[in-house]
Design an enzyme around this catalytic site. Structure first.
Site, PDB file in Angstrom:
ATOM      1  N   ARG A 138       0.841  -1.191   0.000  1.00 28.07           N
ATOM      2  CA  ARG A 138       0.000   0.000   0.000  1.00 28.07           C
ATOM      3  C   ARG A 138       0.883   1.250   0.000  1.00 28.07           C
ATOM      4  O   ARG A 138       1.963   1.262   0.607  1.00 28.07           O
ATOM      5  CB  ARG A 138      -0.844  -0.033   1.269  1.00 28.07           C
ATOM      6  CG  ARG A 138      -1.824   1.103   1.456  1.00 28.07           C
ATOM      7  CD  ARG A 138      -2.969   0.991   0.530  1.00 28.07           C
ATOM      8  NE  ARG A 138      -4.139   1.740   1.013  1.00 28.07           N
ATOM      9  CZ  ARG A 138      -5.179   2.031   0.243  1.00 28.07           C
ATOM     10  NH1 ARG A 138      -5.208   1.670  -1.032  1.00 28.07           N
ATOM     11  NH2 ARG A 138      -6.210   2.676   0.738  1.00 28.07           N
ATOM     12  N   THR A 411     -10.065   0.499  -9.546  1.00 27.93           N
ATOM     13  CA  THR A 411      -9.075  -0.334  -8.872  1.00 27.93           C
ATOM     14  C   THR A 411      -9.114  -1.547  -9.750  1.00 27.93           C
ATOM     15  O   THR A 411      -9.959  -1.648 -10.643  1.00 27.93           O
ATOM     16  CB  THR A 411      -9.550  -0.637  -7.417  1.00 27.93           C
ATOM     17  OG1 THR A 411      -9.405   0.530  -6.611  1.00 27.93           O
ATOM     18  CG2 THR A 411      -8.808  -1.787  -6.753  1.00 27.93           C
ATOM     19  N   THR A 429      -4.320  -0.611  -7.122  1.00 31.11           N
ATOM     20  CA  THR A 429      -5.096   0.589  -7.446  1.00 31.11           C
ATOM     21  C   THR A 429      -4.257   1.843  -7.462  1.00 31.11           C
ATOM     22  O   THR A 429      -3.168   1.874  -6.882  1.00 31.11           O
ATOM     23  CB  THR A 429      -6.223   0.757  -6.408  1.00 31.11           C
ATOM     24  OG1 THR A 429      -7.140   1.759  -6.850  1.00 31.11           O
ATOM     25  CG2 THR A 429      -5.699   1.142  -5.037  1.00 31.11           C
ATOM     26  N   ASN A 431      -6.511   4.333  -6.815  1.00 24.47           N
ATOM     27  CA  ASN A 431      -7.719   4.828  -6.163  1.00 24.47           C
ATOM     28  C   ASN A 431      -8.775   5.219  -7.195  1.00 24.47           C
ATOM     29  O   ASN A 431      -9.420   4.351  -7.746  1.00 24.47           O
ATOM     30  CB  ASN A 431      -7.414   5.957  -5.178  1.00 24.47           C
ATOM     31  CG  ASN A 431      -8.530   6.107  -4.139  1.00 24.47           C
ATOM     32  OD1 ASN A 431      -9.411   5.260  -4.069  1.00 24.47           O
ATOM     33  ND2 ASN A 431      -8.499   7.154  -3.349  1.00 24.47           N
ATOM     34  N   ASP A 453      -8.020   8.068   0.897  1.00 19.88           N
ATOM     35  CA  ASP A 453      -8.479   6.941   1.719  1.00 19.88           C
ATOM     36  C   ASP A 453      -8.174   7.149   3.204  1.00 19.88           C
ATOM     37  O   ASP A 453      -8.640   6.391   4.043  1.00 19.88           O
ATOM     38  CB  ASP A 453      -7.871   5.618   1.236  1.00 19.88           C
ATOM     39  CG  ASP A 453      -8.669   5.018   0.083  1.00 19.88           C
ATOM     40  OD1 ASP A 453      -9.753   5.538  -0.227  1.00 19.88           O
ATOM     41  OD2 ASP A 453      -8.210   4.024  -0.498  1.00 19.88           O
ATOM     42  N   SER A 482      -7.496   0.695   3.556  1.00 23.22           N
ATOM     43  CA  SER A 482      -8.054   0.236   2.277  1.00 23.22           C
ATOM     44  C   SER A 482      -9.223  -0.698   2.513  1.00 23.22           C
ATOM     45  O   SER A 482      -9.402  -1.242   3.604  1.00 23.22           O
ATOM     46  CB  SER A 482      -6.968  -0.510   1.502  1.00 23.22           C
ATOM     47  OG  SER A 482      -7.518  -1.125   0.357  1.00 23.22           O
ATOM     48  N   GLY A 504     -13.859  -1.511  -6.621  1.00 23.97           N
ATOM     49  CA  GLY A 504     -15.179  -0.964  -6.272  1.00 23.97           C
ATOM     50  C   GLY A 504     -15.186  -0.090  -5.038  1.00 23.97           C
ATOM     51  O   GLY A 504     -16.232   0.072  -4.415  1.00 23.97           O
ATOM     52  N   GLY A 505     -14.026   0.455  -4.647  1.00 24.07           N
ATOM     53  CA  GLY A 505     -13.996   1.368  -3.502  1.00 24.07           C
ATOM     54  C   GLY A 505     -14.579   0.708  -2.275  1.00 24.07           C
ATOM     55  O   GLY A 505     -14.247  -0.429  -1.930  1.00 24.07           O
TER      56      GLY A 505
HETATM   57  N1  GLY Z   1      -8.659   2.916  -2.935  1.00 23.32           N
HETATM   58  C1  GLY Z   1      -9.681   1.983  -2.598  1.00 23.32           C
HETATM   59  C2  GLY Z   1      -9.277   1.129  -1.437  1.00 23.32           C
HETATM   60  O1  GLY Z   1      -8.100   0.933  -1.225  1.00 23.32           O
HETATM   61  O2  GLY Z   1     -10.109   0.670  -0.723  1.00 23.32           O
END
Ligand code: GLY
Length: 602
Positions: A138, A411, A429, A431, A453, A482, A504-505
């Site tokens: 990340r 993503t 991702t 984002n 995030d 995340s 899908g966020g």
């Molecule tokens: N950027 C979406 C997530 O990491 O949840």
């Protein structure tokens, strides 16, 4: 999603976590009386769709689509070229982990909305012998980041966490792939990066990319360096055009030849820092040189006898899914009927409670104390789900966090299984679609806007409407929480059964979970489980979202009668890439038709 005002029920009261949990344990025997066992007999799942699970009449995807099947290896990604690269690696004798590295670099070229070298991600691995691992690559907040960096002089949130140079965290993907290669690679690094270089030198545009670029045309025009790459001559490339990315090819060549130093030091680092200086960003040479990945213990839990391995924090995916699964396990969802109002009601009530906890207590474990053990505990889940009533929605404002402490939705996810039975699930991702919209001039890649995030203003919604707490406030070097949920499932005999995940966020966790419920509780085949319409609830806003034409009106009305508020999405939700291992060992895959990906096997 609409914004929601914070309410007092969401305010964390520090220091009460252990008290809450102790109380939960003390009450457990009382509340457990009358509960059914969590373990039930698994449904046998094979290649055939379940004929008794019809989808709604107007639903656009088929209930009896055929999976792609193969005897040995399988790759499912959102893009034909990336899938092809992965399959070539498997056919050349590489493992699923080798293929995952090559696919990651290929997606950075052919799927610039989400594939990346300017972002980060998570990799969950299950080896053929059953050993599992979780790699956290990340992004991290730059050293000059600070808590209120996205607020204006009146303390109001600006859009700087979403758009432009200040929105980017320090990218993790290149180091992530390097670490994965150091631990698992069997083919050479050079061989795995090379296909991406060849794609960056030019490939023929297919429909999926052309659609994506067209729909983001306006935002791709904001920054000159992005315009030059993606809108040559002022327009995005069309189907059949050859799309060339020479700067990106040179960057990937440096990565091929120098490993992570080809990105975090030297010319690429200079180009990133120069881009930052041009646009008021804060990523420095030191931030790049300091970037580290983290190998973490995966979140592992059982659901109806199946063992689910998923991502721990800094992703909330595995822990939130475990809590949902444990709350729901005492309910026989299969007996209620797939997508009946009874079934959706129960799932949504479990999700609300799980997201309430996720949003308040989960964050980067290297920075804050998180109650992970409690969140994974069945005892806590029983207490957490004990106030669910079968006939009435609990308003989200009445659901505070039960534990306390001292990806537009772009993503991309891919799933790979090799001939040995190694499995890799990766979600990665930048984002939002096309991230911060800033391309590093001269280096040819987009930077993430992952800083959004974080809870840029704790208690207020981010771009996904997630209302997150102090735990996830911005700190230098910290990873933003995340929802990415790359997941591998073993069957009750301990054999590899299912590999799944999605973009899908905030909907990533519920989408991944629904694919698992579809196969475990309802015996759907892989295609049916992916094509099935999805629903979502994330505690706040207090709304059930469903895909366009994805719920029968009678079900909508029955849920409303229970006190739920429902909202039909304009489009679809997620882009699942799933592989199922059939009882005879056949790999059966389905790439989500929502975005038009490809599964191929050998
Ligand atoms: N950027 C979406 C997530 O990491 O949840």
């Amino acid at each position: 999603m609409s914004a929601a005002e914070p309410s007092s029920s969401r305010v964390a009261l520090s220091g009460r976590r252990l008290l809450t949990f102790a109380l939960a344990l003390a009450l457990a025997p009382v509340l457990l009386a009358g509960c059914e066992s969590g373990e039930s007999m698994p449904v046998t799942t094979d290649a055939a769709p379940r004929a008794d699970i019809p989808f709604p009449e107007d639903w656009r995807f088929s209930a009896d689509a055929e999976p792609v099947t193969a005897a040995e290896g399988m790759v499912s990604t959102t893009d034909y070229y990336a899938t092809r690269v992965g399959l070539d690696v498997l056919e050349a004798g590489g493992t699923a982990m080798d293929a995952a590295i090559a696919v990651s670099f290929a997606l950075a070229v052919v799927n610039p909305a989400a594939g990346n070298i300017g972002g980060g991600g998570f990799m969950v691995t299950r080896l053929a012998d059953g050993q599992t691992s979780a790699l956290d690559y990340r992004e991290k907040a730059p050293a000059a980041a600070h808590r209120d960096m996205y607020l204006d002089e009146d303390g109001e949130l600006t859009d700087r966490s979403i758009l432009g140079h200040l929105a980017s965290g320090v990218p993790g993907t290149v180091m992530g792939m390097w670490e994965a290669h150091q631990r698992y690679g069997t083919l050479s690094w050079e061989e795995l990066v090379q296909p991406a270089i060849e794609l960056a030198e030019g490939f023929e545009v297919r429909d999926r990319l052309a659609r994506s670029l067209r729909s983001s045309r306006r935002s791709l025009a904001i920054y000159e360096s992005t315009r030059e790459v993606f809108l040559p001559d002022g327009e995005p490339p069309e189907v059949g055009d050859t799309f060339r990315q020479p700067d990106l090819a040179r960057t990937l060549t440096r990565i091929r030849d120098q490993g992570p130093d080809g990105f975090y030091r030297g010319e690429t680092a200079d180009l990133i820092v120069a881009e930052m200086e041009r646009g008021g960003g804060i990523i420095s040479h030191q931030d790049l040189a300091d970037y580290e990945t983290a190998w973490r213990d995966p979140v592992t839990f059982t659901y109806r006898g199946y063992t689910i391995t998923s991502m721990p924090p800094s992703s909330s995916g595995g822990a939130t899914m475990a809590l949902m699964a444990h709350i729901l396990e005492k309910h026989d969802l299969a007996a209620l009927g797939w997508h009946s109002d009874d079934m959706i009601h129960l799932m949504v009530e479990a999700w609300k409670r799980a997201y309430a906890d996720r949003n308040q207590v989960l964050a980067d474990p290297d920075y804050v104390d998180i109650p992970l053990e409690e969140m994974l505990s069945r005892d806590y889940a029983r207490i957490r789900g004990a106030d669910i009533t079968p006939d009435r929605a609990t308003p989200s404002d009445d659901i505070g966090p039960g534990l306390e402490v001292g990806e537009s939705t772009e993503t991309t996810h891919y799933s790979i299984v090799d001939r040995h039975g190694n499995a890799v699930a990766v979600t990665t991702t930048i984002n939002s679609g096309y991230g911060s919209k800033v391309t590093v001039a001269g280096a040819g890649f987009l930077l993430n806007n992952e800083m959004d995030d974080f809870a840029a203003k704790p208690g207020f919604p981010n771009q996904f409407g997630l209302v997150q707490g102090e735990q996830n406030a911005i700190e230098p070097g910290k990873r933003m929480l995340s929802a990415m949920t790359p997941t591998v499932v073993a069957d009750p005999d301990g054999e590899l059964f299912f590999v799944t995940g999605t973009p899908g966020g905030s909907t990533i966790i519920t989408t991944t979970f629904q694919t698992i419920v579809n196969v475990v509780d309802f015996g759907m085949n892989v295609s049916q489980s992916v094509n099935a319409p999805r629903v979502h609830h994330q505690h706040l806003p207090d709304q059930i979202y469903f895909e366009n034409s994805g719920l029968r009106s009678a079900v909508v009305e029955a849920l409303e009668a229970r006190g739920h508020t429902l909202q039909e999405r304009g489009g679809t939700s997620g882009d699942v890439q799933a592989i199922m291992i059939l009882p005879d060992g056949t790999r059966a895959a389905h790439s989500d038709p929502r975005l038009g990906g490809t599964a191929l096997g050998h």
